[in-house]
Design an enzyme around this catalytic site. Structure first.
Site, PDB file in Angstrom:
ATOM      1  N   ASP A  63      57.987  44.968 -50.536  1.00 48.87           N
ATOM      2  CA  ASP A  63      58.967  45.521 -51.471  1.00 48.87           C
ATOM      3  C   ASP A  63      60.211  44.626 -51.524  1.00 48.87           C
ATOM      4  O   ASP A  63      60.788  44.298 -50.481  1.00 48.87           O
ATOM      5  CB  ASP A  63      59.334  46.943 -50.996  1.00 48.87           C
ATOM      6  CG  ASP A  63      60.123  47.718 -52.021  1.00 48.87           C
ATOM      7  OD1 ASP A  63      59.943  47.476 -53.227  1.00 48.87           O
ATOM      8  OD2 ASP A  63      60.927  48.589 -51.610  1.00 48.87           O
ATOM      9  N   HIS A 142      68.405  52.680 -57.045  1.00 50.81           N
ATOM     10  CA  HIS A 142      67.966  52.882 -55.658  1.00 50.81           C
ATOM     11  C   HIS A 142      68.962  53.766 -54.907  1.00 50.81           C
ATOM     12  O   HIS A 142      70.162  53.726 -55.169  1.00 50.81           O
ATOM     13  CB  HIS A 142      67.894  51.539 -54.921  1.00 50.81           C
ATOM     14  CG  HIS A 142      66.778  50.663 -55.391  1.00 50.81           C
ATOM     15  ND1 HIS A 142      66.959  49.646 -56.279  1.00 50.81           N
ATOM     16  CD2 HIS A 142      65.460  50.675 -55.094  1.00 50.81           C
ATOM     17  CE1 HIS A 142      65.789  49.049 -56.508  1.00 50.81           C
ATOM     18  NE2 HIS A 142      64.867  49.655 -55.801  1.00 50.81           N
ATOM     19  N   GLY A 173      63.426  53.353 -57.438  1.00 53.33           N
ATOM     20  CA  GLY A 173      64.429  54.400 -57.315  1.00 53.33           C
ATOM     21  C   GLY A 173      63.879  55.771 -57.664  1.00 53.33           C
ATOM     22  O   GLY A 173      64.517  56.548 -58.382  1.00 53.33           O
ATOM     23  N   SER A 175      63.669  58.309 -55.846  1.00 50.89           N
ATOM     24  CA  SER A 175      64.354  59.415 -55.160  1.00 50.89           C
ATOM     25  C   SER A 175      65.415  60.044 -56.052  1.00 50.89           C
ATOM     26  O   SER A 175      66.144  59.330 -56.746  1.00 50.89           O
ATOM     27  CB  SER A 175      65.030  58.918 -53.878  1.00 50.89           C
ATOM     28  OG  SER A 175      64.061  58.470 -52.979  1.00 50.89           O
ATOM     29  N   ASN A 194      58.247  53.942 -56.887  1.00 44.27           N
ATOM     30  CA  ASN A 194      58.713  53.620 -55.538  1.00 44.27           C
ATOM     31  C   ASN A 194      59.651  54.709 -55.027  1.00 44.27           C
ATOM     32  O   ASN A 194      60.618  55.070 -55.713  1.00 44.27           O
ATOM     33  CB  ASN A 194      59.500  52.305 -55.551  1.00 44.27           C
ATOM     34  CG  ASN A 194      58.600  51.102 -55.603  1.00 44.27           C
ATOM     35  OD1 ASN A 194      57.409  51.216 -55.845  1.00 44.27           O
ATOM     36  ND2 ASN A 194      59.175  49.942 -55.359  1.00 44.27           N
TER      37      ASN A 194
END
Ligand code: 13P
Length: 254
Positions: A63, A142, A173, A175, A194
């Site tokens: 990553d 992110h 990003g 989350s 991701n």
């Protein structure tokens, strides 16, 4: 779904969650994570062993690799794919760096994910570099968002990119992006999401709560709490993105 995993417990939680949900899965390891806790000399053989025994396809992805040496090392260690993030460089330099890594990786059968600073140049970039997947900027970031904030994603841009590129697209990003956004992103053509920060939070929150309830929990017990919490988080996320029941051992569900 690609989940950053920094130790054995986390990798095992992610893979077990995927197995229980019959979903393919990607383990991400970032360069900074490797330098601190997730040393590749231990992590890579361990994850490859777990992947071989898993009842679902498990990929291991570098990553946000940036330096040439990091990319070459990851290829040599046996990552199944590498991301080259040269998006902070001017277009020509990004293309040069990415195309070099793509040529090396492809010789070994390894996939390459690239990232662009300005997605307007996406078609030319893919042609110039030969990347297999492209990380697209459609409004996520992110890490943590301010409390209560849900990002506004540019689904029109996603639709344009998908129509023009017709290739796997990646959303970084994952989350805190909100379930509705995530579902719409998948429906709009995102193939890999991701996720890192929320997986850590799931473990941290569960550990805090468990210790509050029982302060005498020891190291092994608290690590087990963390592992279970990450597993639950990943299972839930898999269901949100709809990659559950997409893989039954030995056959792909169509
Ligand atoms: P989050 O930490 O915001 O989930 O981002 C993870 C990521 O995109 C890793 O490349």
């Amino acid at each position: 779904m690609a989940v950053n995993s920094v130790n054995m417990e986390m990798a095992r939680a992610v893979i077990t969650a995927a197995e229980e949900e019959h979903s393919p899965i990607i383990i991400n390891i970032g360069v900074g994570q490797m330098a601190n806790l997730a040393h590749p000399t231990e992590m890579v053989p361990m994850i490859k062993e777990m992947a071989e025994r898993a009842t679902v396809p498990v990929a291991l992805n570098l990553d946000h690799g940036q330096k040439f040496e990091d990319e070459v090392s990851a290829i040599q260690w046996g990552f199944s794919s590498v991301m080259i993030d040269a998006s902070s460089y001017p277009y020509e330099e990004n293309v040069k760096r990415t195309a070099t890594i793509a040529a090396l990786a492809h010789q070994k059968g390894i996939c390459v994910e690239g990232e662009l600073g300005h997605v307007e140049q996406a078609v030319q970039y893919v042609k110039d570099t030969g990347v297999d997947a492209l990380a697209v900027a459609i409004g996520t970031a992110h890490g943590n968002y301010p409390k209560g904030y849900v990002p506004v994603l540019d689904f029109d841009r996603l639709a344009e990119l998908k129509a023009a590129l017709k290739m796997p697209l990646v959303l970084h990003g994952g989350s805190g992006s909100g379930e509705e956004n995530i579902r719409k992103a998948v429906a709009g053509g995102i193939n890999k999401i991701n996720v890192c920060t929320d997986a850590f939070h799931a473990a941290e929150d569960a550990m805090k709560a468990a210790w509050e309830e029982n302060p005498s929990l020891n190291y092994m017990q608290i690590m087990m709490v963390a592992e279970q919490a990450i597993k639950k988080f990943v299972k839930d996320y898999i269901r949100v993105i709809g990659s559950n029941n997409q893989y039954v051992y030995g056959e792909t569900v169509t």
